[in-house]
Design an enzyme around this catalytic site. Structure first.
Site, PDB file in Angstrom:
ATOM      1  N   SER A   1       0.812  -1.206   0.000  1.00  0.00           N
ATOM      2  CA  SER A   1       0.000   0.000   0.000  1.00  0.00           C
ATOM      3  C   SER A   1       0.856   1.272   0.000  1.00  0.00           C
ATOM      4  O   SER A   1       1.602   1.521  -0.934  1.00  0.00           O
ATOM      5  CB  SER A   1      -0.957  -0.035   1.195  1.00  0.00           C
ATOM      6  OG  SER A   1      -1.937   0.963   1.105  1.00  0.00           O
TER       7      SER A   1
ATOM      8  N   ASP B   1      10.400   4.918  -9.826  1.00  0.00           N
ATOM      9  CA  ASP B   1       9.961   5.499 -11.100  1.00  0.00           C
ATOM     10  C   ASP B   1      10.654   6.824 -11.396  1.00  0.00           C
ATOM     11  O   ASP B   1      10.879   7.179 -12.555  1.00  0.00           O
ATOM     12  CB  ASP B   1       8.446   5.710 -11.092  1.00  0.00           C
ATOM     13  CG  ASP B   1       7.673   4.422 -11.318  1.00  0.00           C
ATOM     14  OD1 ASP B   1       8.315   3.377 -11.518  1.00  0.00           O
ATOM     15  OD2 ASP B   1       6.428   4.476 -11.295  1.00  0.00           O
TER      16      ASP B   1
ATOM     17  N   LYS C   1      -0.488  -4.129  -3.425  1.00  0.00           N
ATOM     18  CA  LYS C   1      -1.806  -3.560  -3.083  1.00  0.00           C
ATOM     19  C   LYS C   1      -1.883  -2.151  -3.659  1.00  0.00           C
ATOM     20  O   LYS C   1      -1.259  -1.221  -3.157  1.00  0.00           O
ATOM     21  CB  LYS C   1      -2.032  -3.519  -1.578  1.00  0.00           C
ATOM     22  CG  LYS C   1      -3.395  -2.926  -1.194  1.00  0.00           C
ATOM     23  CD  LYS C   1      -3.577  -2.875   0.306  1.00  0.00           C
ATOM     24  CE  LYS C   1      -4.941  -2.302   0.671  1.00  0.00           C
ATOM     25  NZ  LYS C   1      -5.048  -0.859   0.373  1.00  0.00           N
TER      26      LYS C   1
END
Length: 556
Positions: A296, A307, A321
């Site tokens: 999460s 990223d 998740k």
């Protein structure tokens, strides 16, 4: 008969959920939903009025609501008014009570672990104490652990008397008068400098206190001259508040950087979350540790920094998740925690591993196969994938577990040994010098009753499976049978042998189980750093600027 009626109610509400979910292959109209709800209401009234036995409406309704929500996903949950304390304490990072975890064992409720510097610990409660009564009310064998927890919690400043039976001591019955307090859940138990001049931060959850705690830790580490990099440890961190994740990323990237966007059922439900603060450092080398328990909000932090090519991610693939939950008020003060969106990190990928909207014919769900995942790209052009958590830049798998180790923990063998050990050694040793030595390991082995210790013996079960397959397929001759018998003798399990070959892992378990009875959370984290091979790998990368740059550079 009760189980039959639970299933009946679940089936009726299951029809309602199909209509409510808006699935394209179901008749999704308000009329259909209204019809199903009307039918359900009629059944409930018939049971109440005409069923041969008295119907427990409260229990049936809770089971029915649970069955309905189970058809959606595991994160959409119903919280009656009297069961909201845990939900609120997770987000706020505090609750009022005595500050102790408890567990149910058979027909008894035990103190599992008093939190450090809590009213429970300061009053003298110990792990292993059996709770006999709370404020004079006996804890009965049928009492659920949640019911005992409710009795222990209460408004800060109020008193509660806890009566316990303490194992392995002569005078075993003790009364403790404890003043409840606001218990703050510390999301950051430890940070500090390592000998190699790398900084280390251990974050365990994302609550309202997490962002400030990380900000203060980062500022403190950056003040050290010669700092070579920072390791942010998110292993085992199940997540929490999305806002905290965005703020934590903001320590390391430019203000106004997109960290995550959430998309609901409609395009208009899209929200973009960007950093709003001036970063503390966009240059300090950074590594993030993750494992299969990282989920999460933790995955937002690790995935966003990956990223953005801002950190090297080290460890195991994370949980996966990518669903966002909000709470919605219900009648009579109840709450519904409901999945309202999916989140997408800066490369555009969704890291949700399971698509709950597409189930197998038997109702089960499975992770997205790697072959069906899609390629995305980091800011620098490195390939990353969606559909199954965050894959580390440097994969370092944790040692495989086995059933023996699982049962040592799950069946409380290590817990009981620690309880006996502390009863015999009540004075806390020095944290730096405490070790589980050969004598302690031998004592632990002697404490295990082979007649009560059961675990899956993989070699034996595998051999039995192969033997049956040989019989079915016609290969079981006398000669083959004799060879199976010989192999069975060679692979016969011996508990003493199995304990010995797993000694190193068992010593780690015992060190943790005993250590947390004596030492603070910070000391326990610090004690585990020396032998942490994943942390050592991350620190080595931070200390090697060439390798660090090569990992984050698409042109390598």
């Amino acid at each position: 008969m009760k189980r039959f009626f639970y299933m009946t109610f679940a089936a009726v509400l299951g029809l309602c959920s199909l209509a409510a979910s808006g699935r394209r292959n179901a008749p999704s109209s308000k009329d259909e939903l209204a019809r199903n709800l009307h039918t359900f209401n009629a059944i409930a009234k018939e049971l109440q009025a005409n069923y041969v036995d008295t119907v427990d409406n409260r229990e049936i309704m809770r089971n029915t609501i649970g069955a309905l929500l189970n058809q959606v996903d595991p994160y959409t949950e119903y919280y009656p008014t009297d069961e909201q304390d845990e939900l609120l304490s997770i987000s706020s990072g505090q609750y009022a009570g005595i500050g102790s975890y408890i567990l149910k064992r058979g027909d008894r409720v035990l103190i599992q672990q008093p939190q450090w510097d809590s009213p429970a610990r300061n009053a003298g409660l110990r792990a292993g104490d059996v709770i006999i009564a709370v404020n004079g009310d006996t804890v009965t064998p049928s009492m659920a652990v949640g019911d005992v927890s409710k009795r222990l919690r209460g408004q800060a400043g109020t008193k509660v008397r806890v009566t316990v039976c303490r194992p392995h001591v002569a005078d075993s019955i003790h009364d403790f008068d404890i003043t409840r307090a606001n218990i703050k859940v510390n999301p950051l138990p430890y940070y500090g400098m390592r000998p190699d001049s790398t900084g280390y931060i251990r974050l365990t959850t994302f609550n309202e206190r997490s962002a400030r705690a990380v900000k203060e830790a980062v500022a403190s580490l950056l003040a050290h001259p010669g700092l070579r990099g920072i390791v942010l440890d998110l292993r085992g961190n199940g997540g929490g508040l999305l806002e905290s994740a965005v703020q934590i990323v903001g320590n390391f990237v430019d203000k106004g950087t997109e960290v995550v966007r959430t998309r609901g059922r409609d395009a208009s439900d899209t929200k973009i979350h960007k950093t709003t603060q001036k970063p503390q450092s966009t240059k300090v080398p950074l590594a993030v540790l993750i494992d299969e328990g990282t989920a999460s909000a933790s995955e937002i932090v690790a995935g966003a920094l990956q990223d953005l090519d801002r950190a090297v991610v080290v460890g195991e693939r994370s949980f996966g998740k990518g669903l966002v939950q909000n709470t919605r008020p219900l009648p009579y003060g109840d709450l519904l925690k409901i999945t309202v969106a999916r989140y997408y990190i800066p490369s555009g990928r969704l890291i949700q591993a399971i698509d709950y909207s597409h189930r197998n014919p038997d109702g089960s769900v499975a992770r997205t196969p790697d072959s069906l995942t899609n390629v995305f790209h980091t800011r620098a052009g490195r390939e990353v994938r969606d559909g199954g958590g965050i894959t580390p830049d440097i994969v370092r798998e944790a040692p495989d577990g086995n059933r023996l180790l699982y049962n040592i923990v799950n069946d409380l063998w290590s817990f009981d040994f620690a309880t006996r050990y502390v009863a015999a050694h009540p004075d806390a040793p020095e944290a730096a010098s405490f070790t589980v030595d050969s004598a302690m390991f031998a004592d632990f082995k002697a404490s295990i009753d082979p007649a009560r210790f059961s675990y899956d013996r993989q070699c034996e079960s595998g051999l039995e499976y192969l033997r049956k397959a040989a019989e079915i397929e016609g290969y079981m001759t006398d000669s083959v049978s004799a060879q199976f018998d010989r192999l069975a003798d060679m692979l016969k399990h011996d508990l003493n042998h199995d304990l010995d070959i797993n000694r190193d892992r068992i010593v780690e378990i015992l060190d943790t189980e005993i250590g947390q009875r004596y030492f603070s959370d910070a000391e326990m984290v610090r004690r585990g750093l020396a032998g942490d091979s994943v942390l050592a790998e991350a620190a080595a990368v931070l200390c090697d600027p060439v390798r660090y740059k090569e990992i984050l550079d698409v042109k390598k």
